[in-house]
Design a protein around this motif. Structure first.
Motif, PDB file in Angstrom:
ATOM      1  N   MET A 146       0.874  -1.171   0.000  1.00 21.69           N
ATOM      2  CA  MET A 146       0.000   0.000   0.000  1.00 21.69           C
ATOM      3  C   MET A 146       0.909   1.218   0.000  1.00 21.69           C
ATOM      4  O   MET A 146       1.850   1.295   0.800  1.00 21.69           O
ATOM      5  N   THR A 147       0.654   2.159  -0.884  1.00 15.43           N
ATOM      6  CA  THR A 147       1.543   3.311  -1.013  1.00 15.43           C
ATOM      7  C   THR A 147       0.982   4.537  -0.273  1.00 15.43           C
ATOM      8  O   THR A 147      -0.198   4.581   0.066  1.00 15.43           O
ATOM      9  N   PRO A 148       1.817   5.538  -0.016  1.00 13.81           N
ATOM     10  CA  PRO A 148       1.433   6.662   0.857  1.00 13.81           C
ATOM     11  C   PRO A 148       0.306   7.545   0.327  1.00 13.81           C
ATOM     12  O   PRO A 148       0.070   7.648  -0.877  1.00 13.81           O
ATOM     13  N   MET A 149      -0.359   8.191   1.282  1.00 12.56           N
ATOM     14  CA  MET A 149      -1.315   9.259   0.995  1.00 12.56           C
ATOM     15  C   MET A 149      -0.982  10.431   1.924  1.00 12.56           C
ATOM     16  O   MET A 149      -0.340  10.249   2.957  1.00 12.56           O
ATOM     17  N   CYS A 150      -1.453  11.610   1.556  1.00 16.42           N
ATOM     18  CA  CYS A 150      -1.098  12.800   2.331  1.00 16.42           C
ATOM     19  C   CYS A 150      -1.771  12.811   3.698  1.00 16.42           C
ATOM     20  O   CYS A 150      -2.672  12.013   3.972  1.00 16.42           O
ATOM     21  N   GLU A 151      -1.378  13.738   4.527  1.00 15.79           N
ATOM     22  CA  GLU A 151      -1.841  13.761   5.925  1.00 15.79           C
ATOM     23  C   GLU A 151      -3.262  14.268   6.093  1.00 15.79           C
ATOM     24  O   GLU A 151      -3.830  14.202   7.178  1.00 15.79           O
ATOM     25  N   ASN A 152      -3.883  14.751   5.023  1.00 14.31           N
ATOM     26  CA  ASN A 152      -5.237  15.298   5.129  1.00 14.31           C
ATOM     27  C   ASN A 152      -6.341  14.292   4.822  1.00 14.31           C
ATOM     28  O   ASN A 152      -7.521  14.662   4.826  1.00 14.31           O
ATOM     29  N   VAL A 153      -5.995  13.061   4.533  1.00 12.58           N
ATOM     30  CA  VAL A 153      -7.002  12.076   4.113  1.00 12.58           C
ATOM     31  C   VAL A 153      -7.963  11.749   5.258  1.00 12.58           C
ATOM     32  O   VAL A 153      -7.547  11.518   6.395  1.00 12.58           O
ATOM     33  N   ILE A 154      -9.246  11.726   4.938  1.00 12.65           N
ATOM     34  CA  ILE A 154     -10.276  11.286   5.883  1.00 12.65           C
ATOM     35  C   ILE A 154     -10.643   9.845   5.546  1.00 12.65           C
ATOM     36  O   ILE A 154     -10.937   9.529   4.395  1.00 12.65           O
ATOM     37  N   GLY A 155     -10.588   8.980   6.552  1.00  7.76           N
ATOM     38  CA  GLY A 155     -10.938   7.581   6.329  1.00  7.76           C
ATOM     39  C   GLY A 155      -9.739   6.670   6.154  1.00  7.76           C
ATOM     40  O   GLY A 155      -9.807   5.657   5.454  1.00  7.76           O
ATOM     41  N   MET A 156      -8.636   7.022   6.809  1.00 10.10           N
ATOM     42  CA  MET A 156      -7.416   6.237   6.666  1.00 10.10           C
ATOM     43  C   MET A 156      -7.531   4.828   7.256  1.00 10.10           C
ATOM     44  O   MET A 156      -6.650   3.993   7.033  1.00 10.10           O
TER      45      MET A 156
END
Length: 293
Positions: free
Chosen positions: A232-242
């Protein structure tokens, strides 16, 4: 009335003959191409040896810096396709095996696309010019609802997906006009944009408990003695529903979770896609974890 019916019959025959001829012409053009995109690059290739093949969507295409693998002495190509699903990733691997590729490692970006087992029409259509020339492609599409029309009606697939494989694309393919799809060993670097979408909501996203095409890729790797690395690759810190990534980990415990390997917004072009600097930071982590000598 008889003359009218005869006229209609002649028109019909002419239309069918034109469709058959155009189908053959377009197919011939695509069968001679190798340098315009990743699909024809594989389909029209011969047996090759790779240490690392990278598969997935844009989150593979933009996140794995192929040259960094090469710098470690690992022959690598990034076959991630922007907009693609696991349907297309599985088919790409099948085509490589059909062409007798020898592959030591497959890195699969498997995260958001685990939530569906559908084709991505725009990307899947890129395989259709070859549907009569590859049993693998025919078999892969056979379960799709519109398979019979695509396979049995001459030239239909080129009309239906005109924007992807129609007149313009066929012309550019015929004259050998290159795209940037094969540059940088398949890796597509992104830059930081001030208007990049730095918000994402994946609260309603859920991984399928059994994704058909993910399982296909696993099976192909096992049958061909390929080391399978799903991440699984990264997503930014603002994601809702991590917590989606926790759901993936529970359903597929073998998938390595790197969604927090890079989190600072400065490393992202948009919330789901890292910049070139972010990709380098992430790739360094992957190399250290899986290919450290």
């Amino acid at each position: 009335m008889k003359k009218f019916l005869l006229y209609i019959a002649k028109v019909f025959v002419i239309i069918v003959l034109c469709a058959v001829l155009l189908d053959g012409l377009y197919t011939y053009v695509y069968m001679k191409s190798q340098n315009r995109g990743k699909v024809e690059n594989v389909i029209n290739s011969k047996a090759q040896n790779f240490d690392v093949i990278i598969l997935g969507s844009s989150r593979a295409n933009n996140h794995f810096v192929s040259q960094m693998f090469e710098d470690k002495g690992l022959k690598t190509f990034n076959y991630g396709m922007s907009g693609g699903h696991l349907f297309e990733a599985s088919l790409m691997l099948k085509l490589m095996i059909e062409r007798n590729y020898k592959i030591k490692n497959v890195i699969l970006e498997a995260d958001l696309n685990l939530s569906n087992d559908r084709e991505a029409e725009g990307i899947a259509s890129l395989f259709l010019p070859y549907i009569h020339n590859s049993q693998v492609i025919k078999d892969h599409f056979e379960s799709q609802k519109n398979f019979k029309e695509l396979y049995y009606i001459p030239f239909y697939r080129f009309i239906k997906y005109e924007t992807k494989i129609g007149v313009r694309e066929t012309f550019f393919t015929a004259i050998g006009k290159k795209t940037n799809a094969l540059d940088n060993l398949g890796f597509y670097p992104l830059e930081k944009h001030k208007n990049g979408n730095m918000k994402n909501n994946i609260v309603n996203l859920n991984p399928l408990p059994h994704n058909k095409y993910y399982e296909e890729i696993k099976t192909i790797c096992k049958e061909n003695n390929i080391n399978f690395i799903a991440v699984m690759t990264p997503m930014c810190e603002n994601v809702i529903g991590m917590n989606y990534f926790d759901k993936v980990q529970k359903a597929y415990p073998e998938i390595h979770n790197y969604e927090n390997a890079v989190v600072e917004n400065k490393y992202f072009s948009s919330c789901g896609h890292m910049t070139s600097d972010g990709a380098k930071k992430f790739t360094a982590r992957i190399l250290n974890d899986f290919f450290k000598k």
